[in-house]
Design a protein around this motif. Structure first.
Motif, mmCIF file in Angstrom:
data_model
loop_
_atom_site.group_PDB
_atom_site.id
_atom_site.type_symbol
_atom_site.label_atom_id
_atom_site.label_comp_id
_atom_site.label_asym_id
_atom_site.label_seq_id
_atom_site.Cartn_x
_atom_site.Cartn_y
_atom_site.Cartn_z
ATOM 1 N N VAL A 91 43.764 82.137 48.154
ATOM 2 C CA VAL A 91 44.975 82.612 47.480
ATOM 3 C C VAL A 91 44.586 83.221 46.127
ATOM 4 O O VAL A 91 43.706 82.713 45.428
ATOM 5 C CB VAL A 91 45.989 81.455 47.320
ATOM 6 C CG1 VAL A 91 45.434 80.318 46.490
ATOM 7 C CG2 VAL A 91 47.308 81.938 46.759
ATOM 8 N N GLY A 92 45.214 84.344 45.790
ATOM 9 C CA GLY A 92 44.941 84.999 44.507
ATOM 10 C C GLY A 92 46.199 85.022 43.648
ATOM 11 O O GLY A 92 47.289 84.703 44.136
ATOM 12 N N PRO A 93 46.063 85.422 42.385
ATOM 13 C CA PRO A 93 47.233 85.413 41.490
ATOM 14 C C PRO A 93 48.375 86.300 41.999
ATOM 15 O O PRO A 93 49.546 85.964 41.822
ATOM 16 C CB PRO A 93 46.681 85.927 40.158
ATOM 17 C CG PRO A 93 45.351 86.523 40.471
ATOM 18 C CD PRO A 93 44.839 85.868 41.701
ATOM 19 N N ASP A 94 48.027 87.402 42.676
ATOM 20 C CA ASP A 94 49.081 88.299 43.160
ATOM 21 C C ASP A 94 49.786 87.765 44.406
ATOM 22 O O ASP A 94 50.801 88.310 44.830
ATOM 23 C CB ASP A 94 48.500 89.687 43.492
ATOM 24 C CG ASP A 94 47.915 90.337 42.248
ATOM 25 O OD1 ASP A 94 48.336 89.956 41.133
ATOM 26 O OD2 ASP A 94 47.020 91.198 42.399
ATOM 27 N N ASP A 95 49.215 86.745 45.020
ATOM 28 C CA ASP A 95 49.838 86.180 46.232
ATOM 29 C C ASP A 95 50.920 85.160 45.903
ATOM 30 O O ASP A 95 51.677 84.746 46.794
ATOM 31 C CB ASP A 95 48.773 85.493 47.105
ATOM 32 C CG ASP A 95 47.695 86.459 47.546
ATOM 33 O OD1 ASP A 95 48.065 87.526 48.076
ATOM 34 O OD2 ASP A 95 46.506 86.170 47.342
ATOM 35 N N LEU A 96 50.966 84.721 44.641
ATOM 36 C CA LEU A 96 51.925 83.661 44.288
ATOM 37 C C LEU A 96 53.340 84.216 44.361
ATOM 38 O O LEU A 96 53.657 85.200 43.690
ATOM 39 C CB LEU A 96 51.636 83.125 42.877
ATOM 40 C CG LEU A 96 50.219 82.586 42.655
ATOM 41 C CD1 LEU A 96 50.053 82.091 41.218
ATOM 42 C CD2 LEU A 96 49.896 81.466 43.645
ATOM 43 N N ASP A 97 54.166 83.613 45.183
ATOM 44 C CA ASP A 97 55.546 84.074 45.342
ATOM 45 C C ASP A 97 56.373 83.479 44.197
ATOM 46 O O ASP A 97 56.604 82.268 44.148
ATOM 47 C CB ASP A 97 56.076 83.598 46.700
ATOM 48 C CG ASP A 97 57.484 84.100 46.959
ATOM 49 O OD1 ASP A 97 58.187 84.430 45.981
ATOM 50 O OD2 ASP A 97 57.882 84.153 48.132
ATOM 51 N N LEU A 98 56.804 84.351 43.283
ATOM 52 C CA LEU A 98 57.524 83.865 42.101
ATOM 53 C C LEU A 98 59.023 83.782 42.353
ATOM 54 O O LEU A 98 59.771 83.287 41.517
ATOM 55 C CB LEU A 98 57.221 84.779 40.904
ATOM 56 C CG LEU A 98 55.727 84.888 40.581
ATOM 57 C CD1 LEU A 98 55.480 85.891 39.462
ATOM 58 C CD2 LEU A 98 55.141 83.523 40.216
ATOM 59 N N ASP A 99 59.467 84.242 43.534
ATOM 60 C CA ASP A 99 60.912 84.245 43.817
ATOM 61 C C ASP A 99 61.422 82.897 44.301
ATOM 62 O O ASP A 99 62.627 82.672 44.326
ATOM 63 C CB ASP A 99 61.236 85.299 44.892
ATOM 64 C CG ASP A 99 61.022 86.708 44.349
ATOM 65 O OD1 ASP A 99 61.097 86.857 43.111
ATOM 66 O OD2 ASP A 99 60.741 87.610 45.151
ATOM 67 N N VAL A 100 60.512 82.019 44.752
ATOM 68 C CA VAL A 100 61.008 80.766 45.341
ATOM 69 C C VAL A 100 61.069 79.629 44.321
ATOM 70 O O VAL A 100 61.398 78.499 44.669
ATOM 71 C CB VAL A 100 60.167 80.323 46.569
ATOM 72 C CG1 VAL A 100 60.301 81.314 47.701
ATOM 73 C CG2 VAL A 100 58.717 80.090 46.197
ATOM 74 N N ASP A 101 60.727 79.943 43.055
ATOM 75 C CA ASP A 101 60.856 78.963 41.987
ATOM 76 C C ASP A 101 60.066 77.682 42.291
ATOM 77 O O ASP A 101 60.594 76.569 42.193
ATOM 78 C CB ASP A 101 62.352 78.641 41.779
ATOM 79 C CG ASP A 101 62.585 77.980 40.432
ATOM 80 O OD1 ASP A 101 61.781 78.230 39.517
ATOM 81 O OD2 ASP A 101 63.547 77.197 40.321
ATOM 82 N N ALA A 102 58.801 77.883 42.669
ATOM 83 C CA ALA A 102 57.959 76.715 42.995
ATOM 84 C C ALA A 102 57.529 76.005 41.715
ATOM 85 O O ALA A 102 57.493 76.606 40.641
ATOM 86 C CB ALA A 102 56.737 77.172 43.785
#
Ligand SMILES: Cc1ncc(COP(=O)(O)O)c(C=O)c1O
Length: 434
Positions: free
Chosen positions: A144-155
């Motif tokens: 996993v890379g920094p651009d793969d982090l899904d920021l829309d799901v509020d993890a």
């Protein structure tokens, strides 16, 4: 020669019948052995006998005169990973569970997990009362890379897995995570001793989690460990893995208990037994020598595979300054017509008489991650299903369908062994039509 040229097609057909899996002669003489795994050190045997004939088979037995192997291993492994604290546990899965539990998240908070990993990276989140949300991986490293982090799901957390022989870019992931209120847990089950710009796997996130299951580079059969620099988290991690008990602060006297009933956070029993800890203390002493042999062989193999058109070894990012090789993925850009990568793995196994196989099934398709099959997970399962309805994981799928891996023990062999592997890979790669 054109692809539909008759001589070309006949050449391909005879190359296929030349494969050992089709009755042809194998690349390697089946009588030549490969290195065995596990590879126990002599000290492991001495340590095991010491435990067997002593009166402490577990850290929950009364204190003896000598320090327990469990305490000794905790000190050794904290030093090895460059961290302040190590809490040994019974499995890598337990390490991930207590790591996530220790963060004090709210029920059903979300945790980002790469799709390309073993199921425990995600099932640990469910066991901790959280919802794993799968994300894709980098197309070059498989991590996993920094651009793969899904920021829309509020993890609230990310389990960043170091995969096979590559590392995730934890500093870059932590940078994004910090700005969005997420904690980084490193899953180092496949990365003992790997380094990113000189920093050891497990020392860059808030917590690092390791597995010492039989296939891992450091093993005692079944085992694990959590490491952290966080002085506040360390006692919580201890309690979470020892039925709410913590190590006493003084050394105690023989006959007294080592664990005290502190009970500040409720735990369960994930303690590592003394037999396993005894083996780990011994195996850790020889790990770096084994890393050196594997790294040398990897360099030889990579140079040979570079000469084979259409195939490459998975290469870590340039910032990774030391590899810990758990598995070696060979990525086939194109597959021979009519063959899957599982067929290639079977063909290579027949040529070489050591196991080649495909990677663990990515988590969006694996039958192992089905929280709806367990009634107590129902509320988390509903969210898990809803969150994954429209997700795709093209890079994880490509690794799954185009790579073939071999276990790190194969790389404990010699240069001629690497030449055999490259010859077998070239034999199969020659079946790819232009
Ligand atoms: C990436 C990863 N995480 C977690 C685990 C779980 O470790 P264990 O099998 O010791 O529970 C594994 C084990 O294969 C793994 O490969």
């Amino acid at each position: 020669m054109a692809r539909n040229d008759n001589r070309f097609m006949t050449g391909i057909a005879s190359a296929r019948t030349a494969l050992a899996c089709n009755g042809g002669p194998p690349v390697r003489d089946p009588a030549r052995p490969w290195p065995r795994w596990p590879a126990p050190s002599q000290e492991a045997e001495r340590n095991l006998l010491h435990v067997l004939h002593g009166d402490r088979w577990t850290l929950t037995a009364p204190l003896g005169r000598a320090e327990s192997f469990e305490r000794r291993f905790a000190r050794m492994f904290a030093r090895y990973t460059g961290t302040r604290h190590c809490v040994p546990v019974d499995h890598g899965s337990s390490a991930l569970v207590i790591a996530l539990e220790s963060l004090g998240l709210r029920p059903a908070d979300r945790v980002l997990v790469p799709a390309l990993t073993w199921t425990a990276s995600a099932s640990a989140a469910l066991r901790a009362g959280l919802v794993p949300v799968l994300v894709d991986v980098d197309p070059v490293t498989g991590c996993v890379g920094p651009d793969d982090l899904d920021l829309d799901v509020d993890a609230r957390a990310v389990v960043a897995v170091h995969w096979s022989c590559a590392m995730a870019d934890i500093p870059a992931i932590a940078d994004v995570a910090d700005r969005h209120g997420m904690v980084v847990v490193e899953d180092c089950a496949q990365a003992h001793g790997a380094e990113w710009q000189g920093r050891r796997a497990g020392s860059m996130g808030r917590i690092g989690c390791f597995s010492m299951q039989q296939g891992k580079v450091l093993t005692c059969g079944e085992g694990g460990a959590v490491v952290t620099d966080d002085d506040a988290l360390a006692p919580r991690l201890e309690e979470l893995r020892a039925d709410s008990r913590r190590h006493r602060s003084d050394s105690g006297r023989p006959g007294e208990q080592e664990l005290v009933e502190t009970g500040s956070i409720m735990g369960v029993n994930f303690c590592l037994g003394e037999f396993q800890a005894a083996v780990l203390c011994a195996q850790l002493e020889i790990l770096d020598r084994q890393h050196e042999v594997r790294a040398r062989n990897f360099a030889v193999l990579a140079a040979l595979v570079d000469e084979i058109p259409g195939v490459r070894l998975l290469r870590p990012a340039p910032a990774q300054t030391r590899m810990s090789i758990y598995e070696v993925p060979f990525v086939f850009d194109r597959l021979p017509e009519g063959m899957t990568n599982a067929d290639i793995a079977r063909a290579l196994t027949a040529e070489l008489h050591t196991s080649f196989y495909i990677t663990d099934t990515p988590l969006h398709v694996t039958p192992l991650l089905r929280p709806w099959t367990k009634s107590t997970l129902a509320p988390l399962a509903d969210q898990f299903v809803a969150l994954h309805r429209d997700r795709t994981f093209p890079n994880a799928s490509r690794f799954y369908e185009h790579s073939v891996v071999t276990h790190h023990s194969t790389l404990l062999g010699s240069e001629p062994d690497m030449a055999d592997i490259a010859a077998a890979v070239a034999k199969v790669a020659a079946l790819v039509q232009d």
